[in-house]
Motif scaffolding. Structure first.
Motif, PDB file in Angstrom:
ATOM      1  N   ARG A   1       4.396   4.327 -16.450  1.00 11.90           N
ATOM      2  CA  ARG A   1       4.401   4.495 -15.314  1.00 11.90           C
ATOM      3  C   ARG A   1       5.873   4.336 -14.544  1.00 11.90           C
ATOM      4  NH1 ARG A   1       0.574  -0.127 -12.735  1.00 11.90           N
ATOM      5  NH2 ARG A   1       1.832   0.704 -10.867  1.00 11.90           N
TER       6      ARG A   1
ATOM      7  N   ARG B   1       8.065  -1.057 -12.120  1.00 11.90           N
ATOM      8  CA  ARG B   1       7.901  -2.047 -10.980  1.00 11.90           C
ATOM      9  C   ARG B   1       8.670  -3.198 -10.779  1.00 11.90           C
ATOM     10  NH1 ARG B   1       3.037  -0.856  -8.142  1.00 11.90           N
ATOM     11  NH2 ARG B   1       2.692   1.602  -8.745  1.00 11.90           N
TER      12      ARG B   1
ATOM     13  N   TRP C   1       1.499  10.410 -13.778  1.00 11.51           N
ATOM     14  CA  TRP C   1       2.349   9.184 -13.888  1.00 11.51           C
ATOM     15  C   TRP C   1       3.273   9.551 -15.007  1.00 11.51           C
ATOM     16  CZ3 TRP C   1       0.061   3.978 -12.057  1.00 11.51           C
ATOM     17  CH2 TRP C   1       0.370   3.834 -10.566  1.00 11.51           C
TER      18      TRP C   1
ATOM     19  N   TYR D   1      -4.466  -8.235 -12.903  1.00 11.78           N
ATOM     20  CA  TYR D   1      -4.089  -6.982 -12.611  1.00 11.78           C
ATOM     21  C   TYR D   1      -5.173  -6.027 -12.040  1.00 11.78           C
ATOM     22  CZ  TYR D   1      -5.814  -5.264 -17.197  1.00 11.78           C
ATOM     23  OH  TYR D   1      -6.407  -4.880 -18.196  1.00 11.78           O
TER      24      TYR D   1
ATOM     25  N   SER E   1      -4.164  -2.177 -10.608  1.00 14.18           N
ATOM     26  CA  SER E   1      -2.777  -1.634 -10.923  1.00 14.18           C
ATOM     27  C   SER E   1      -2.550  -1.495 -12.503  1.00 14.18           C
ATOM     28  CB  SER E   1      -1.603  -2.804 -10.277  1.00 14.18           C
ATOM     29  OG  SER E   1      -0.306  -2.464 -10.700  1.00 14.18           O
ATOM     30  N   GLU E   2      -2.481  -0.520 -12.981  1.00 13.46           N
ATOM     31  CA  GLU E   2      -2.433  -0.078 -14.373  1.00 13.46           C
ATOM     32  C   GLU E   2      -2.098   1.277 -14.386  1.00 13.46           C
ATOM     33  OE1 GLU E   2      -6.353   0.000 -16.471  1.00 13.46           O
ATOM     34  OE2 GLU E   2      -7.168  -0.589 -14.648  1.00 13.46           O
ATOM     35  N   THR E   3      -1.330   1.672 -15.765  1.00 16.00           N
ATOM     36  CA  THR E   3      -1.072   3.067 -16.205  1.00 16.00           C
ATOM     37  C   THR E   3      -2.094   4.069 -16.007  1.00 16.00           C
ATOM     38  OG1 THR E   3      -1.426   2.273 -18.511  1.00 16.00           O
ATOM     39  CG2 THR E   3       0.751   2.124 -17.716  1.00 16.00           C
TER      40      THR E   3
ATOM     41  N   SER F   1      -7.605   2.539  -6.460  1.00 15.30           N
ATOM     42  CA  SER F   1      -6.453   2.035  -5.989  1.00 15.30           C
ATOM     43  C   SER F   1      -5.434   3.049  -6.553  1.00 15.30           C
ATOM     44  CB  SER F   1      -6.026   0.662  -6.627  1.00 15.30           C
ATOM     45  OG  SER F   1      -4.897   0.543  -6.442  1.00 15.30           O
TER      46      SER F   1
ATOM     47  N   ASP G   1      -2.500   2.308  -7.011  1.00 14.24           N
ATOM     48  CA  ASP G   1      -1.656   1.870  -8.157  1.00 14.24           C
ATOM     49  C   ASP G   1      -2.460   1.970  -9.606  1.00 14.24           C
ATOM     50  OD1 ASP G   1      -0.015   0.828  -6.308  1.00 14.24           O
ATOM     51  OD2 ASP G   1      -0.944  -1.030  -6.104  1.00 14.24           O
TER      52      ASP G   1
ATOM     53  N   GLU H   1      -5.253   2.221  -0.583  1.00 12.44           N
ATOM     54  CA  GLU H   1      -4.302   1.198  -0.820  1.00 12.44           C
ATOM     55  C   GLU H   1      -4.878  -0.075  -1.065  1.00 12.44           C
ATOM     56  OE1 GLU H   1      -1.672  -1.159  -1.708  1.00 12.44           O
ATOM     57  OE2 GLU H   1      -0.837   0.838  -1.227  1.00 12.44           O
TER      58      GLU H   1
ATOM     59  N   ARG I   1      -4.437  -3.047  -1.231  1.00  9.34           N
ATOM     60  CA  ARG I   1      -3.935  -4.495  -0.289  1.00  9.34           C
ATOM     61  C   ARG I   1      -4.318  -4.185   1.271  1.00  9.34           C
ATOM     62  NH1 ARG I   1      -1.287  -4.344  -4.868  1.00  9.34           N
ATOM     63  NH2 ARG I   1      -0.422  -5.929  -6.037  1.00  9.34           N
TER      64      ARG I   1
END
Length: 407
Positions: free
Chosen positions: A143, A146, A176, A239, A312-314, A332, A334, A352, A354
């Motif tokens: 990915r 970050r 990704w 995560y 949030s992960e690959t 998400s 992410d 999103e 957040r």
């Protein structure tokens, strides 16, 4: 059946170097073996067996055995490193990698080695391949970086780029990963599609087998049929973004209360998440099912109405499982899987994580049963399109490309 034969009518001898038995990967190893019978897998860590299965990843915070077969249907061996409870490798373990890989390659007369990432033990294996003049291919969970530090990004790019550019070919598990390989300087011609996927037929069949018990199971868990049931499945770790999910559900709860969330899994954040649910006033609507083994997960999908993953992960293969079982998903941006499986308004919604206001609107849309029914059909169709055979064929294509480059 698709099969690749090396010159002279001899099967290509493909080796896969991986850390430990993983429930998602065993079906792929079997698919590869069906296409190339001489395929063999080497696990770096010590393989602790219970019958024909293997001990669960310590990240779940629970010691137990997977209740599905992870070790049959393909040839495997183990280097027996990192046998401690954490699974972490010591400096001494890393120092042994080159010799162990060299001996394995020579004993199996491997033509090509597949390496699934660029962690230190994999880079050492790649250096060993260079020394032996044996081509290797890379299929990373990649990915975009970050890191907030520009210096760290530059250092990482330089180190990883050398490792990846030394590969005879690369495999992209999704969008990704492909983008990151291009950013690392890999020409498109050396990137082969090998999609991350699960045995979708197994998940679909097993979920359908128990769906007739849906009402009974929900009733036993205190979930009314009138409630839309969201399900989260995974490790309870930061995560995974369960805190962001609860924030969005709190916003939804101001407008609609006819929903429930079933959290399936354990992990280091479990008590924190339980406390947060209570503080947000969701204690009665968030249910914790604890750890459920592989054979139990189809039941969790069968009683649910939609999967939620604010991580949030690959990638996020849990989405592939859920979609195979007929669940639309709210995922998400992410999570890498959102780029490849989530078609907004068709198989689910991308959010999103957040932004709790907009995320709550996507969750609210899932309360519509007619919409869910339409999304469910599309979810299954998309899940079926990403096959194990396609993943295996991509690996074999990349392996052939790597061999050709060395001749």
């Amino acid at each position: 059946m698709f099969s690749l034969l090396a010159r002279g009518g001899v099967f290509m001898r493909l080796g896969l170097l991986v850390t430990h038995p993983i429930q998602y990967m065993a079906p792929l190893y079997r698919a590869l073996t069906q296409m190339e019978p001489t395929t063999c897998v080497a696990f770096i860590r010590s393989v602790k067996q219970e019958g024909s299965s293997a001990v669960i990843d310590p990240g779940f915070g629970k010691r137990a055995g997977w209740d599905i077969d992870l070790l049959s249907g393909y040839q495997w061996t183990s280097f027996n490193l990192a046998s401690g409870e954490s699974g972490a490798m010591s400096f001494h373990d890393l120092a042994r990698i080159p010799t162990l890989v060299k001996n394995w390659i020579n004993s199996e007369s491997l033509d090509v080695l597949l390496i699934p990432g660029w962690a230190p033990h994999y880079t050492l294996a790649a250096e060993t391949c260079r020394y032996l003049k044996v081509p290797y291919i890379v299929r990373p969970e990649a990915r975009p970086s970050r890191s907030r530090s520009q210096i760290r990004r530059i250092v990482r790019r330089g180190a990883v780029s050398r490792f990846v550019k030394g590969a005879g070919a690369t495999c992209a598990i999704g969008s990704w990963a492909r983008d990151e390989l291009v950013r690392l300087g890999i020409p498109e011609a050396r990137i082969v599609s090998s999609p991350y996927t699960v045995d979708s037929e197994w998940w679909e069949r097993r979920a359908d087998d128990v769906r007739s018990m849906r009402s009974h199971i929900r009733q036993s868990m205190g979930i009314a049929e009138a409630h839309t049931l969201f399900v989260f499945v995974g490790k309870l770790a930061p995560y995974k973004g369960v805190n962001w999910l609860l924030s969005a559900l709190q916003k939804l709860n101001h407008r609609r209360q006819d929903w429930r969330l079933l959290i399936v899994g354990t992990g280091p954040s479990e008590s924190e998440i339980q406390d947060l649910a209570c503080r947000l006033g969701l204690g009665d609507q968030v249910l914790f099912a604890g750890f459920r083994n592989q054979s139990e997960l189809p039941e969790m999908y069968a009683i649910a109405d939609a999967l939620v993953l604010f991580s949030s992960e690959t990638f996020g293969l849990v989405v592939s499982e859920a979609m195979s079982a007929g669940l639309p998903c709210v995922v998400s941006l992410d999570a890498g899987v959102s780029r490849d499986l989530i078609l907004d308004g068709e198989t689910g919604f991308r959010v999103e994580a957040r932004d709790s206001d907009s995320a709550s609107l996507a969750l609210e849309a899932m309360l519509n049963p007619d919409l869910r029914s339409r999304l469910s059909q599309a979810a299954r169709r998309v899940a079926r399109s990403r096959t194990l055979d396609a993943a295996a064929a991509g690996i074999l294509k990349a392996s052939t490309m790597a061999q050709v480059q060395t001749t």
